[in-house]
Design an enzyme around this catalytic site. Structure first.
Site, mmCIF file in Angstrom:
data_model
loop_
_atom_site.group_PDB
_atom_site.id
_atom_site.type_symbol
_atom_site.label_atom_id
_atom_site.label_comp_id
_atom_site.label_asym_id
_atom_site.label_seq_id
_atom_site.Cartn_x
_atom_site.Cartn_y
_atom_site.Cartn_z
ATOM 1 N N ASN A 99 0.831 -1.199 0.000
ATOM 2 C CA ASN A 99 0.000 0.000 0.000
ATOM 3 C C ASN A 99 0.867 1.252 0.000
ATOM 4 O O ASN A 99 1.964 1.287 0.588
ATOM 5 C CB ASN A 99 -1.020 -0.005 1.148
ATOM 6 C CG ASN A 99 -0.425 -0.253 2.517
ATOM 7 O OD1 ASN A 99 0.593 -0.924 2.655
ATOM 8 N ND2 ASN A 99 -1.073 0.275 3.543
ATOM 9 N N VAL A 100 0.384 2.256 -0.711
ATOM 10 C CA VAL A 100 1.109 3.523 -0.863
ATOM 11 C C VAL A 100 0.116 4.636 -0.529
ATOM 12 O O VAL A 100 -0.800 4.908 -1.314
ATOM 13 C CB VAL A 100 1.639 3.697 -2.310
ATOM 14 C CG1 VAL A 100 2.419 5.010 -2.438
ATOM 15 C CG2 VAL A 100 2.521 2.508 -2.710
ATOM 16 N N ASN A 126 -1.182 8.580 0.868
ATOM 17 C CA ASN A 126 -0.944 9.938 0.397
ATOM 18 C C ASN A 126 -1.559 10.909 1.406
ATOM 19 O O ASN A 126 -2.589 10.577 2.012
ATOM 20 C CB ASN A 126 -1.602 10.104 -0.986
ATOM 21 C CG ASN A 126 -1.139 11.351 -1.685
ATOM 22 O OD1 ASN A 126 -1.564 12.459 -1.370
ATOM 23 N ND2 ASN A 126 -0.249 11.173 -2.642
ATOM 24 N N ALA A 127 -0.962 12.093 1.546
ATOM 25 C CA ALA A 127 -1.501 13.111 2.450
ATOM 26 C C ALA A 127 -2.932 13.459 2.058
ATOM 27 O O ALA A 127 -3.752 13.800 2.915
ATOM 28 C CB ALA A 127 -0.610 14.351 2.432
ATOM 29 N N ALA A 128 -3.230 13.365 0.773
ATOM 30 C CA ALA A 128 -4.618 13.472 0.308
ATOM 31 C C ALA A 128 -5.170 12.046 0.398
ATOM 32 O O ALA A 128 -4.996 11.235 -0.532
ATOM 33 C CB ALA A 128 -4.659 14.007 -1.108
ATOM 34 N N TYR A 129 -5.726 11.717 1.543
ATOM 35 C CA TYR A 129 -6.030 10.327 1.890
ATOM 36 C C TYR A 129 -6.650 9.465 0.788
ATOM 37 O O TYR A 129 -6.219 8.336 0.578
ATOM 38 C CB TYR A 129 -6.920 10.269 3.136
ATOM 39 C CG TYR A 129 -6.225 10.633 4.433
ATOM 40 C CD1 TYR A 129 -4.933 11.147 4.458
ATOM 41 C CD2 TYR A 129 -6.877 10.467 5.650
ATOM 42 C CE1 TYR A 129 -4.313 11.493 5.644
ATOM 43 C CE2 TYR A 129 -6.257 10.806 6.853
ATOM 44 C CZ TYR A 129 -4.978 11.316 6.840
ATOM 45 O OH TYR A 129 -4.366 11.643 8.018
ATOM 46 N N CYS A 163 -4.057 0.499 -2.489
ATOM 47 C CA CYS A 163 -3.933 -0.750 -1.728
ATOM 48 C C CYS A 163 -2.804 -1.623 -2.284
ATOM 49 O O CYS A 163 -2.418 -1.496 -3.462
ATOM 50 C CB CYS A 163 -5.227 -1.533 -1.791
ATOM 51 S SG CYS A 163 -6.531 -0.861 -0.762
ATOM 52 N N GLU A 220 -2.942 -4.786 -3.025
ATOM 53 C CA GLU A 220 -3.421 -5.648 -4.110
ATOM 54 C C GLU A 220 -3.402 -4.887 -5.433
ATOM 55 O O GLU A 220 -3.033 -5.439 -6.481
ATOM 56 C CB GLU A 220 -4.851 -6.133 -3.821
ATOM 57 C CG GLU A 220 -4.990 -6.990 -2.575
ATOM 58 C CD GLU A 220 -5.272 -6.174 -1.309
ATOM 59 O OE1 GLU A 220 -4.773 -5.032 -1.194
ATOM 60 O OE2 GLU A 220 -5.976 -6.684 -0.430
ATOM 61 N N CYS A 223 -10.101 -5.262 0.867
ATOM 62 C CA CYS A 223 -11.240 -4.343 0.817
ATOM 63 C C CYS A 223 -12.117 -4.685 -0.396
ATOM 64 O O CYS A 223 -11.703 -5.442 -1.294
ATOM 65 C CB CYS A 223 -10.752 -2.896 0.748
ATOM 66 S SG CYS A 223 -10.149 -2.412 -0.876
#
Ligand code: THU
Length: 168
Positions: free
Chosen positions: A77-78, A80-83, A88, A90, A121
């Site tokens: 998973n990667v 980001n500050a912008a959620y 994910c 996968e 998810c």
């Protein structure tokens, strides 16, 4: 007498192992070769999980896909500050598989430090269903060693699939 050059009965590495008291593993039986790729898949997922970028949730996830070619494709998973821009594990593994030129998944492993074997998810279930058959095996794992063996079809029964659009 002609000089016949024979292959040594034992390789150098083999002889060195014996000298150190290490008994090399026997060749695996056909049956154990079946579980081996899936154990290796969990190892590959565990390895890539350590590189997950998850500073916000602090929940690192690793995924490994066995492609139909036998190649293993991994992703983590990667965030980001912008959620909502986070991706994910996968999805990352699927992107790596497609970038490698492969489109069919033969087996899946996902791991996280979760109390139960990490459930993918909903979006990832749909993404996996695009490239796998309903009976494709999925191993869900925890860092503590718990495992749940399931399938892509069991994770997303009645998935919307490419063949639901016969005219496209
Ligand atoms: N996550 C995954 O990578 N895969 C899943 O199937 C479940 C959730 C990630 C997304 C986010 O970075 C973190 O876990 C917390 O939701």
């Amino acid at each position: 007498m002609p000089c016949v050059r024979r292959r040594p009965l034992q390789s150098h590495a083999h002889r060195r192992s014996l000298a150190r008291g290490i008994v090399p593993k026997r060749r695996r039986s056909a049956a154990s070769q079946q579980w081996r790729p899936r154990m290796d898949l969990v190892s590959a997922a565990t390895e890539v999980r350590a590189r997950a970028y998850a500073p916000y949730s602090r929940f690192q996830v690793g995924a490994a896909l066995l492609g139909a070619s036998g190649a293993v494709h991994v992703g983590c998973n990667v965030e980001n500050a912008a959620y909502p821009e986070g991706t994910c594990a996968e999805a990352g593994a699927i992107a790596a598989m497609i970038a490698a030129g492969e489109t069919r998944i033969a087996a899946v492993a996902v791991i996280a430090d979760s109390p139960r074997p990490v459930p993918p998810c909903g979006g990832c279930r749909q993404k996996l269903a695009e490239f796998a058959d309903p009976d494709t095996p999925v191993t869900l794992a925890t860092m503590a060693g718990a495992r749940l063996e399931t399938t892509v079809g069991a994770l997303l029964p009645g998935a919307f699939r490419p063949d639901d659009m016969p005219d496209t």
